[in-house]
Design an enzyme around this catalytic site. Sequence first.
Site, PDB file in Angstrom:
ATOM      1  N   LYS A  54     -26.927  16.544 -11.970  1.00 28.78           N
ATOM      2  CA  LYS A  54     -25.482  16.397 -11.788  1.00 28.78           C
ATOM      3  C   LYS A  54     -24.865  15.670 -12.987  1.00 28.78           C
ATOM      4  O   LYS A  54     -23.806  16.057 -13.488  1.00 28.78           O
ATOM      5  CB  LYS A  54     -25.182  15.643 -10.485  1.00 28.78           C
ATOM      6  CG  LYS A  54     -25.373  16.512  -9.256  1.00 28.78           C
ATOM      7  CD  LYS A  54     -25.384  15.739  -7.945  1.00 28.78           C
ATOM      8  CE  LYS A  54     -25.722  16.688  -6.789  1.00 28.78           C
ATOM      9  NZ  LYS A  54     -25.955  16.002  -5.516  1.00 28.78           N
ATOM     10  N   GLN A  98     -25.506   9.976  -3.226  1.00 26.15           N
ATOM     11  CA  GLN A  98     -26.599  10.918  -2.973  1.00 26.15           C
ATOM     12  C   GLN A  98     -27.293  10.578  -1.652  1.00 26.15           C
ATOM     13  O   GLN A  98     -27.693   9.437  -1.430  1.00 26.15           O
ATOM     14  CB  GLN A  98     -27.594  10.868  -4.144  1.00 26.15           C
ATOM     15  CG  GLN A  98     -28.703  11.885  -4.061  1.00 26.15           C
ATOM     16  CD  GLN A  98     -28.199  13.325  -4.227  1.00 26.15           C
ATOM     17  OE1 GLN A  98     -27.383  13.614  -5.092  1.00 26.15           O
ATOM     18  NE2 GLN A  98     -28.680  14.215  -3.373  1.00 26.15           N
ATOM     19  N   ASP A 121     -17.549  15.465  -2.337  1.00 26.28           N
ATOM     20  CA  ASP A 121     -18.528  16.116  -1.460  1.00 26.28           C
ATOM     21  C   ASP A 121     -17.867  16.613  -0.174  1.00 26.28           C
ATOM     22  O   ASP A 121     -18.505  17.338   0.600  1.00 26.28           O
ATOM     23  CB  ASP A 121     -19.634  15.109  -1.076  1.00 26.28           C
ATOM     24  CG  ASP A 121     -20.929  15.355  -1.831  1.00 26.28           C
ATOM     25  OD1 ASP A 121     -21.114  16.463  -2.372  1.00 26.28           O
ATOM     26  OD2 ASP A 121     -21.757  14.427  -1.864  1.00 26.28           O
TER      27      ASP A 121
END
Length: 290
Positions: A54, A98, A121
């Site tokens: 990422k 994460q 997200d």
Amino acid sequence: MTAERIDGKAFAAALRARVAERVPVFEAATGRVPGLAVVLVGEDAASQVYVRSKGKATREAGMVSFEHRLPDDTSQAELIALVEALGADDKVDGILVQLPLPPQIDEKAVIAAIDPAKDVDGFTLENAGRLAVGEAGLVPCTPLGCLMLLKDRLGDLAGLEAVVIGRSNIVGKPMAQLLLRESCTVTIAHSRTRDLPGVVRRADIVVAAVGRPEMVKGGWLKPGATVIDVGINRVEGRLVGDVDSASASAVAAAITPVPGGVGPMTIAILLRNTLVTAHARAGLEAPEGL
Ligand code: NDP
């Protein structure tokens, strides 16, 4: 029939290139480039790989990557303090924590601390609620990537029968919401579903997000179905999806490979979402064609 391979890798590369093209335009308007903060707690091997890729993709798009690596014994209060500080930092347009988190930390409490305007997200209650009631908001990356692949291949999805296998908050549920928004007739299957092969056989579109290697067999599919395989399973050192691609390829019209299907789309959408939040925060109109 041999199913066409849906090339998520190529689609994702093109999307990333379109995002990268907009970054200098944003910079010219605002005097800064979009920034994405990624927070990793602990040493989980798969998470390390995801965070590294990422960060690399963010830099390749010309954006700033802020990477925060915290030890395994980080407390919930410390993590929430960091997430709140990132929320208050003007240079940060997107915040990604994460998952999974170590057991001493409650994921829900951490997600609740993310500023919904930076929730790239799409996991906050605010953005999940917006998706559920059909309002504009930030949508989780993996299902949005799957939807883009489906629309690219099938065009208008209205009226199609879609079966989503899996009901997690990060894949299955938002995927079903997105397909409903496109006027598909949506069934969500899960571990308690009776006669899963019979349910799947109805589907023009199958999205498998289960986490069980090669569970969905070709014999379950309606001939000509389009199959999106979200699964990433490590089996004897190789990656396989949730769909048995050998048997499915003989029946489906098209299928995403693993790797090279949905996975690359997730990162491309993350960059896209970051560009979108950067524009919104700067009071600029959302970039078109993304
Ligand atoms: P979860 O474990 O959170 O959810 C799995 C879902 O599958 C649950 O709803 C579960 O049902 C259902 N399920 C489990 N067993 C069966 C069964 N035998 N029959 C029918 N349904 C079943 O997983 P995620 O949604 O987080 O991820 C799913 C897969 O997608 C994983 O392989 C993961 O690695 C992958 N993934 C890939 C991404 C990418 O970028 N390509 C991103 C995110 C995930 P129940 O709710 O009843 O327990």
